[in-house]
Design a protein around this motif. Sequence first.
Motif, PDB file in Angstrom:
ATOM      1  N   SER A   1      40.130  44.745  35.477  1.00 36.67           N
ATOM      2  CA  SER A   1      40.754  44.486  34.186  1.00 36.67           C
ATOM      3  C   SER A   1      40.970  45.797  33.453  1.00 36.67           C
ATOM      4  O   SER A   1      40.094  46.663  33.478  1.00 36.67           O
ATOM      5  CB  SER A   1      39.885  43.551  33.341  1.00 36.67           C
ATOM      6  OG  SER A   1      40.522  43.254  32.117  1.00 36.67           O
TER       7      SER A   1
ATOM      8  N   SER B   1      49.648  43.024  26.717  1.00 36.43           N
ATOM      9  CA  SER B   1      48.636  42.162  27.326  1.00 36.43           C
ATOM     10  C   SER B   1      47.722  42.973  28.227  1.00 36.43           C
ATOM     11  O   SER B   1      48.136  43.961  28.834  1.00 36.43           O
ATOM     12  CB  SER B   1      49.319  41.068  28.148  1.00 36.43           C
ATOM     13  OG  SER B   1      50.134  40.262  27.318  1.00 36.43           O
ATOM     14  N   SER B   2      46.503  42.535  28.329  1.00 41.24           N
ATOM     15  CA  SER B   2      45.568  43.167  29.245  1.00 41.24           C
ATOM     16  C   SER B   2      45.891  42.748  30.682  1.00 41.24           C
ATOM     17  O   SER B   2      46.537  41.727  30.911  1.00 41.24           O
ATOM     18  CB  SER B   2      44.142  42.767  28.899  1.00 41.24           C
ATOM     19  OG  SER B   2      43.819  43.150  27.582  1.00 41.24           O
TER      20      SER B   2
ATOM     21  N   TYR C   1      44.524  41.592  34.415  1.00 38.11           N
ATOM     22  CA  TYR C   1      43.399  41.010  35.140  1.00 38.11           C
ATOM     23  C   TYR C   1      43.793  40.828  36.598  1.00 38.11           C
ATOM     24  O   TYR C   1      44.900  40.360  36.888  1.00 38.11           O
ATOM     25  CB  TYR C   1      43.011  39.649  34.556  1.00 38.11           C
ATOM     26  CG  TYR C   1      42.475  39.722  33.151  1.00 38.11           C
ATOM     27  CD1 TYR C   1      43.309  39.504  32.062  1.00 38.11           C
ATOM     28  CD2 TYR C   1      41.137  40.017  32.910  1.00 38.11           C
ATOM     29  CE1 TYR C   1      42.826  39.578  30.767  1.00 38.11           C
ATOM     30  CE2 TYR C   1      40.640  40.091  31.613  1.00 38.11           C
ATOM     31  CZ  TYR C   1      41.494  39.879  30.555  1.00 38.11           C
ATOM     32  OH  TYR C   1      41.017  39.957  29.267  1.00 38.11           O
TER      33      TYR C   1
ATOM     34  N   LYS D   1      41.085  36.110  36.878  1.00 39.72           N
ATOM     35  CA  LYS D   1      41.854  35.504  35.785  1.00 39.72           C
ATOM     36  C   LYS D   1      41.226  34.181  35.362  1.00 39.72           C
ATOM     37  O   LYS D   1      40.863  33.364  36.199  1.00 39.72           O
ATOM     38  CB  LYS D   1      43.303  35.278  36.226  1.00 39.72           C
ATOM     39  CG  LYS D   1      44.162  36.520  36.174  1.00 39.72           C
ATOM     40  CD  LYS D   1      45.601  36.225  36.615  1.00 39.72           C
ATOM     41  CE  LYS D   1      46.440  37.490  36.587  1.00 39.72           C
ATOM     42  NZ  LYS D   1      47.817  37.248  37.097  1.00 39.72           N
TER      43      LYS D   1
ATOM     44  N   THR E   1      37.080  38.436  30.523  1.00 40.24           N
ATOM     45  CA  THR E   1      37.832  38.843  29.334  1.00 40.24           C
ATOM     46  C   THR E   1      37.436  40.250  28.934  1.00 40.24           C
ATOM     47  O   THR E   1      36.246  40.547  28.795  1.00 40.24           O
ATOM     48  CB  THR E   1      37.565  37.895  28.161  1.00 40.24           C
ATOM     49  OG1 THR E   1      37.879  36.549  28.538  1.00 40.24           O
ATOM     50  CG2 THR E   1      38.424  38.275  26.960  1.00 40.24           C
TER      51      THR E   1
ATOM     52  N   SER F   1      37.639  43.331  26.116  1.00 35.60           N
ATOM     53  CA  SER F   1      37.816  43.472  24.672  1.00 35.60           C
ATOM     54  C   SER F   1      37.238  44.809  24.225  1.00 35.60           C
ATOM     55  O   SER F   1      36.571  45.500  25.002  1.00 35.60           O
ATOM     56  CB  SER F   1      37.125  42.325  23.930  1.00 35.60           C
ATOM     57  OG  SER F   1      35.731  42.354  24.162  1.00 35.60           O
TER      58      SER F   1
ATOM     59  N   GLN G   1      33.515  40.525  29.437  1.00 31.04           N
ATOM     60  CA  GLN G   1      32.784  39.272  29.459  1.00 31.04           C
ATOM     61  C   GLN G   1      33.114  38.555  30.762  1.00 31.04           C
ATOM     62  O   GLN G   1      34.287  38.292  31.047  1.00 31.04           O
ATOM     63  CB  GLN G   1      33.181  38.397  28.264  1.00 31.04           C
ATOM     64  CG  GLN G   1      32.517  37.036  28.243  1.00 31.04           C
ATOM     65  CD  GLN G   1      31.010  37.119  28.022  1.00 31.04           C
ATOM     66  OE1 GLN G   1      30.548  37.894  27.191  1.00 31.04           O
ATOM     67  NE2 GLN G   1      30.256  36.325  28.755  1.00 31.04           N
TER      68      GLN G   1
END
Length: 130
Positions: free
Chosen positions: A46, A59-60, A62, A67, A71, A73, A84
Motif C-alpha cells: 500500500s 487515491s491510495s 493497495y 484490498k 487501510t 492513513s 491497519q
Amino acid sequence: QVQLVESGGGLVRPGGSLRLSCAASRFARAVGWFRQAPGNEREGISCITFLDNGMPYGSSYYADSVKGRFTISRDNAENTVYLQMNNLKPEDTGVYYCGARSNFTHVKVMCTQQLPPTFWGQGTQVTVSS
C-alpha cells in the motif's frame, strides 16, 4: 535524509488485526508499506502520496491481495503513517517495511517499484498463525 522507524508487528491468529506504524523524521511526499515473505521478493502492499500541505493526493494504492482488508492513513501531527490490517491471513506473514520518497511519486509507480522508495525502515515482523 528521511529516517523511518516501523513498529506494531507481532504474532496474530488468522482473522485478527494489527496496526503498523511508520514514524518519519521529516515530511516525505510518498510513503508506502512493502512486504517480504520468506523466499519471496519484496512487494508493494500500500502506498500514499501527499500534497505539500500534508493532505493525501488522489487515491491510495493497495495490492489486490489486501484490498478491502488493509487501510493506509497518516497522522499529520505525528508525521506517522499507519497500516491497519484486518482479517489477517497466514499468507500475510512476512517482514513489513516502510519506504518513502521525498518527491511527489504516483502511488502505483512507487508501490510497483518502478520508482522504489529512496528511504527504508528496518522492518517489522508480522506472523499470522494459529
